[in-house]
Design a protein around this motif. Structure first.
Motif, PDB file in Angstrom:
ATOM      1  N   GLY A 429       0.806  -1.220   0.000  1.00 43.65           N
ATOM      2  CA  GLY A 429       0.000   0.000   0.000  1.00 43.65           C
ATOM      3  C   GLY A 429       0.834   1.262   0.000  1.00 43.65           C
ATOM      4  O   GLY A 429       2.074   1.221   0.028  1.00 43.65           O
ATOM      5  N   CYS A 430       0.149   2.409  -0.012  1.00 44.76           N
ATOM      6  CA  CYS A 430       0.784   3.716   0.019  1.00 44.76           C
ATOM      7  C   CYS A 430       0.922   4.207   1.461  1.00 44.76           C
ATOM      8  O   CYS A 430       0.127   3.863   2.328  1.00 44.76           O
ATOM      9  CB  CYS A 430      -0.033   4.731  -0.772  1.00 44.76           C
ATOM     10  N   VAL A 431       1.946   5.043   1.689  1.00 39.59           N
ATOM     11  CA  VAL A 431       2.175   5.609   3.014  1.00 39.59           C
ATOM     12  C   VAL A 431       2.326   7.123   2.896  1.00 39.59           C
ATOM     13  O   VAL A 431       2.535   7.670   1.814  1.00 39.59           O
ATOM     14  CB  VAL A 431       3.439   5.011   3.672  1.00 39.59           C
ATOM     15  N   GLY A 432       2.207   7.804   4.053  1.00 41.76           N
ATOM     16  CA  GLY A 432       2.454   9.241   4.095  1.00 41.76           C
ATOM     17  C   GLY A 432       1.210  10.074   3.890  1.00 41.76           C
ATOM     18  O   GLY A 432       0.078   9.598   3.981  1.00 41.76           O
ATOM     19  N   ASN A 433       1.417  11.348   3.604  1.00 44.69           N
ATOM     20  CA  ASN A 433       0.333  12.323   3.494  1.00 44.69           C
ATOM     21  C   ASN A 433       0.344  12.968   2.115  1.00 44.69           C
ATOM     22  O   ASN A 433       1.383  13.090   1.470  1.00 44.69           O
ATOM     23  CB  ASN A 433       0.479  13.406   4.565  1.00 44.69           C
ATOM     24  N   LEU A 434      -0.816  13.432   1.700  1.00 47.28           N
ATOM     25  CA  LEU A 434      -0.954  14.109   0.412  1.00 47.28           C
ATOM     26  C   LEU A 434      -1.906  15.290   0.598  1.00 47.28           C
ATOM     27  O   LEU A 434      -3.082  15.229   0.241  1.00 47.28           O
ATOM     28  CB  LEU A 434      -1.482  13.130  -0.634  1.00 47.28           C
ATOM     29  N   PRO A 435      -1.409  16.400   1.163  1.00 45.28           N
ATOM     30  CA  PRO A 435      -2.302  17.480   1.591  1.00 45.28           C
ATOM     31  C   PRO A 435      -2.998  18.245   0.477  1.00 45.28           C
ATOM     32  O   PRO A 435      -4.016  18.882   0.717  1.00 45.28           O
ATOM     33  CB  PRO A 435      -1.358  18.401   2.379  1.00 45.28           C
ATOM     34  N   LYS A 436      -2.495  18.207  -0.763  1.00 43.25           N
ATOM     35  CA  LYS A 436      -3.064  19.036  -1.818  1.00 43.25           C
ATOM     36  C   LYS A 436      -3.954  18.259  -2.780  1.00 43.25           C
ATOM     37  O   LYS A 436      -4.190  18.685  -3.909  1.00 43.25           O
ATOM     38  CB  LYS A 436      -1.946  19.739  -2.585  1.00 43.25           C
ATOM     39  N   VAL A 437      -4.433  17.114  -2.331  1.00 45.16           N
ATOM     40  CA  VAL A 437      -5.351  16.325  -3.146  1.00 45.16           C
ATOM     41  C   VAL A 437      -6.554  15.969  -2.289  1.00 45.16           C
ATOM     42  O   VAL A 437      -6.436  15.255  -1.291  1.00 45.16           O
ATOM     43  CB  VAL A 437      -4.675  15.038  -3.681  1.00 45.16           C
ATOM     44  N   ASN A 438      -7.720  16.453  -2.684  1.00 46.57           N
ATOM     45  CA  ASN A 438      -8.933  16.193  -1.918  1.00 46.57           C
ATOM     46  C   ASN A 438      -9.250  14.702  -1.870  1.00 46.57           C
ATOM     47  O   ASN A 438      -9.050  13.977  -2.849  1.00 46.57           O
ATOM     48  CB  ASN A 438     -10.123  16.943  -2.531  1.00 46.57           C
ATOM     49  N   ASN A 439      -9.738  14.261  -0.734  1.00 52.07           N
ATOM     50  CA  ASN A 439     -10.152  12.875  -0.505  1.00 52.07           C
ATOM     51  C   ASN A 439      -8.985  11.896  -0.504  1.00 52.07           C
ATOM     52  O   ASN A 439      -9.187  10.688  -0.601  1.00 52.07           O
ATOM     53  CB  ASN A 439     -11.190  12.430  -1.555  1.00 52.07           C
ATOM     54  N   MET A 440      -7.733  12.403  -0.435  1.00 53.18           N
ATOM     55  CA  MET A 440      -6.552  11.530  -0.413  1.00 53.18           C
ATOM     56  C   MET A 440      -5.557  12.048   0.623  1.00 53.18           C
ATOM     57  O   MET A 440      -4.349  12.043   0.399  1.00 53.18           O
ATOM     58  CB  MET A 440      -5.887  11.495  -1.803  1.00 53.18           C
ATOM     59  N   ASP A 441      -6.035  12.506   1.757  1.00 54.43           N
ATOM     60  CA  ASP A 441      -5.190  13.251   2.694  1.00 54.43           C
ATOM     61  C   ASP A 441      -4.105  12.398   3.349  1.00 54.43           C
ATOM     62  O   ASP A 441      -2.932  12.752   3.364  1.00 54.43           O
ATOM     63  CB  ASP A 441      -6.065  13.886   3.789  1.00 54.43           C
ATOM     64  N   ILE A 442      -4.491  11.266   3.953  1.00 57.45           N
ATOM     65  CA  ILE A 442      -3.555  10.461   4.728  1.00 57.45           C
ATOM     66  C   ILE A 442      -3.611   9.005   4.282  1.00 57.45           C
ATOM     67  O   ILE A 442      -4.616   8.547   3.736  1.00 57.45           O
ATOM     68  CB  ILE A 442      -3.861  10.546   6.234  1.00 57.45           C
ATOM     69  N   GLN A 443      -2.505   8.298   4.525  1.00 56.84           N
ATOM     70  CA  GLN A 443      -2.425   6.884   4.188  1.00 56.84           C
ATOM     71  C   GLN A 443      -1.667   6.139   5.288  1.00 56.84           C
ATOM     72  O   GLN A 443      -0.755   6.683   5.906  1.00 56.84           O
ATOM     73  CB  GLN A 443      -1.695   6.666   2.846  1.00 56.84           C
ATOM     74  N   PHE A 444      -2.048   4.892   5.483  1.00 53.54           N
ATOM     75  CA  PHE A 444      -1.320   4.018   6.406  1.00 53.54           C
ATOM     76  C   PHE A 444      -1.150   2.669   5.733  1.00 53.54           C
ATOM     77  O   PHE A 444      -2.098   2.137   5.135  1.00 53.54           O
ATOM     78  CB  PHE A 444      -2.076   3.830   7.727  1.00 53.54           C
ATOM     79  N   ALA A 445       0.070   2.086   5.821  1.00 55.42           N
ATOM     80  CA  ALA A 445       0.303   0.790   5.174  1.00 55.42           C
ATOM     81  C   ALA A 445       1.465   0.061   5.822  1.00 55.42           C
ATOM     82  O   ALA A 445       2.362   0.665   6.427  1.00 55.42           O
ATOM     83  CB  ALA A 445       0.577   0.975   3.684  1.00 55.42           C
ATOM     84  N   GLN A 446       1.443  -1.229   5.653  1.00 50.78           N
ATOM     85  CA  GLN A 446       2.564  -2.113   5.977  1.00 50.78           C
ATOM     86  C   GLN A 446       2.501  -3.285   5.008  1.00 50.78           C
ATOM     87  O   GLN A 446       1.642  -4.159   5.135  1.00 50.78           O
ATOM     88  CB  GLN A 446       2.502  -2.609   7.423  1.00 50.78           C
ATOM     89  N   ALA A 447       3.398  -3.300   4.040  1.00 53.57           N
ATOM     90  CA  ALA A 447       3.434  -4.386   3.062  1.00 53.57           C
ATOM     91  C   ALA A 447       3.796  -5.690   3.765  1.00 53.57           C
ATOM     92  O   ALA A 447       4.557  -5.707   4.738  1.00 53.57           O
ATOM     93  CB  ALA A 447       4.447  -4.086   1.969  1.00 53.57           C
ATOM     94  N   ALA A 448       3.267  -6.796   3.253  1.00 49.28           N
ATOM     95  CA  ALA A 448       3.525  -8.091   3.880  1.00 49.28           C
ATOM     96  C   ALA A 448       3.229  -9.221   2.902  1.00 49.28           C
ATOM     97  O   ALA A 448       2.531  -9.033   1.901  1.00 49.28           O
ATOM     98  CB  ALA A 448       2.669  -8.251   5.142  1.00 49.28           C
ATOM     99  N   VAL A 449       3.780 -10.387   3.214  1.00 47.58           N
ATOM    100  CA  VAL A 449       3.457 -11.618   2.495  1.00 47.58           C
ATOM    101  C   VAL A 449       2.990 -12.636   3.522  1.00 47.58           C
ATOM    102  O   VAL A 449       3.708 -12.937   4.486  1.00 47.58           O
ATOM    103  CB  VAL A 449       4.667 -12.164   1.716  1.00 47.58           C
ATOM    104  N   PHE A 450       1.776 -13.166   3.306  1.00 52.43           N
ATOM    105  CA  PHE A 450       1.183 -14.125   4.231  1.00 52.43           C
ATOM    106  C   PHE A 450       1.215 -15.525   3.623  1.00 52.43           C
ATOM    107  O   PHE A 450       1.158 -15.692   2.399  1.00 52.43           O
ATOM    108  CB  PHE A 450      -0.261 -13.728   4.550  1.00 52.43           C
ATOM    109  N   THR A 451       1.295 -16.520   4.490  1.00 51.45           N
ATOM    110  CA  THR A 451       1.393 -17.914   4.060  1.00 51.45           C
ATOM    111  C   THR A 451       0.311 -18.737   4.738  1.00 51.45           C
ATOM    112  O   THR A 451      -0.307 -18.287   5.711  1.00 51.45           O
ATOM    113  CB  THR A 451       2.765 -18.503   4.440  1.00 51.45           C
TER     114      THR A 451
END
Length: 509
Positions: A429-451
């Motif tokens: 997924g995406c991480v970080g902030n994007l203050p100048k784009v409406n409806n896309m302000d903040i993101q939280f992610a942790q990439a992973a592989v599950f088995t």
């Protein structure tokens, strides 16, 4: 390259390829006289050792080739000329009982250089060496830049400077980058090679899987390397800056010989900043104008870096004016397939007016059958079960979540899908902030592989995971042979033990 490439194919040489082979060879060796094989010579070579002759085609036209013989180690390692090793071009030196794969030619048409097609030929040669249980690959490489330095450097001094990267030699630098090591310098190897002063360098690549006693070698790839890209949202000035950032990550994961690179859902959102004065619905439709260009560029990246790219997702406006959330599987053979998000979140419907796709499918790749589901789709277990029934071994999930609550849903559902479908599930997924784009302000992610959860896999069902909310790559090997073992001999056999006499999951279309 200026022209569009639709398909790249690597296969064995056939006699009816000869005219195209000759044309490409003449263009590749313009500095040499009589720089092509005669048809009767190719015919002899194919009769002696057909499986050792390779060609690479772009849009069904031969643009490169790698030709080989099998010889004895003593013959390969002793001093010899090109005429001697080829039996004066009769190829009578070929010995099926030998232990060395000797490369007698490799070239790429100048128009198609820079796409790493030569590396594909070398990788294919290595596969042949492994499959035939040969000890090593040996050949004598030209040093075409030596003539520029012959007045000031001996051949040995020239090679030392090439090895230390003080001088670039188009042949030697490439060979050493492909894990070949220098055995010795050879004089008078190829008559008429003025640019090399008729010198050549004997090179060798060792087959670490070589066994003195011949074994059956499973030619199907069992260990597959995944490159997951945890993408930092950041302002971007234009599309070219976006491409530069994407290529950086593709280059990074391909340097580690990853088979797949996966980007997150809607990771192109920073390009929407120029339309922030519009409504959310109009802004994302403007963003959809970039989708075709991005698809074509990612196709080029897939070819150039010899990697399958899962392009995350991006908005797509159909000819009928319907807005979808789609992505592209850009394969390293130059082809592509589109996938779409089936389940649209309330947010996507309310702000953007998106619609869900209607095609449920798996994808055939050179690493087996895979599935791709976008974010919210992973929370619907029926969908992945349908893909599993079609033979899916790896499920890729590009996602975009703003809060940890949303991420937890994606993560826990992905882990559950790996267990219940006895497959690997990779998320990014995406991480970080994007203050100048409406409806896309903040993101939280942790990439992973599950088995799956059984003795052959990690006890917690997590093969690997990235640092949360930090831009990085996660490179992970998964072994699909372990899945086959699980299906037949696991502690529990979930797929086999389903009560299909009581319930079933099936497609309605």
């Amino acid at each position: 390259m200026d022209s569009t490439i639709n398909k790249v194919e690597l296969r064995n040489l056939r006699l009816d390829d000869y005219l195209e082979l000759k044309r490409s060879m003449v263009e590749s060796y313009k500095e040499l006289e009589d720089s092509f094989w005669y048809k009767k010579e190719i015919e002899k070579l194919l009769k002696a050792f057909p499986e050792g002759q390779l060609v690479i085609l772009v849009d069904d036209v031969v643009v490169g080739s790698a030709l080989s013989l099998i010889v004895d180690e003593k013959q390969a390692m002793s001093s010899h000329t090109y005429e001697q090793i080829t039996g004066n071009f009769t190829f009578k030196t070929h010995n099926p009982e030998g232990d060395i794969l000797y490369g007698i030619d490799v070239f790429i048409h100048p128009k198609y250089r820079g796409l790493r097609l030569g590396r594909r030929l070398y990788d294919a040669r290595k596969e042949i060496c492994e499959q035939l249980n040969l000890k090593s690959i040996v050949f004598a490489g030209r040093i075409p830049n030596y003539s520029k330095y012959a007045g000031e450097l001996t051949p040995k001094q020239y090679l030392d400077k090439v090895k230390s990267k003080e001088i670039h030699d188009p042949v030697m630098s490439f060979q050493m980058a492909n894990d070949f090591h220098i055995v010795r310098l050879m004089r008078n190897y190829l008559e008429g090679d003025k640019s090399s002063k008729e010198y050549a360098v004997l090179l060798e690549w060792n087959n670490i899987y070589y066994e003195k006693e011949v074994q059956l070698i499973n030619t199907k790839k069992s260990v597959i390397r995944l490159g997951l890209i945890q993408w930092q949202m950041r302002p971007l000035n234009d599309l070219e800056e976006f491409f530069d950032q994407a290529e950086f990550f593709i280059n990074a994961v391909s340097d580690y010989e990853s088979d797949f690179a996966m980007f997150p859902e809607l990771f192109i959102a920073p390009l929407m900043a120029d339309y922030n004065h519009l409504s959310e619905a109009d802004a994302i439709r403007e963003l959809a104008r970039y989708t075709e260009s991005i698809k074509k560029k990612f196709q080029e990246f897939a070819i150039s870096y010899n990697i399958n790219i899962i392009s995350g997702s991006m908005p797509y406006l159909s000819p009928e004016g319907v807005l979808y959330n789609v992505g592209f599987l850009c394969k390293r053979d130059g082809t592509y397939e589109m996938y779409s998000k089936i389940h649209i979140t309330p947010n996507e419907t309310h702000y953007w007016g998106m619609k869900g796709g209607s095609k449920i499918q798996t994808f055939d790749t050179d690493c087996g059958k895979i599935g791709i589901m976008i974010c919210y789709d992973i929370e619907f277990p029926e969908l992945s079960r349908l893909l599993s029934d079609e033979g899916m071994e790896i499920l890729f999930v590009p996602f975009l979540t703003d809060t940890q609550n949303g991420y937890t849903r994606v993560r826990n559902c992905a882990a559950a899908r790996a267990i219940e479908n006895e497959c690997y599930v990779a998320i990014a997924g995406c991480v970080g902030n994007l203050p100048k784009v409406n409806n896309m302000d903040i993101q939280f992610a942790q990439a992973a592989v599950f088995t799956p959860s059984d003795f052959a896999f990690p006890t917690n069902g997590v093969k690997a995971e990235a640092t949360p909310n930090t831009e990085m790559t996660l490179i992970v090997d998964v072994n699909v042979d372990l899945l086959k073992e699980l299906h037949e001999h696991g502690s529990v056999q979930i797929k086999k033990d389903r009560r299909t006499d009581l319930y079933q999951t099936k497609k309605l279309k």
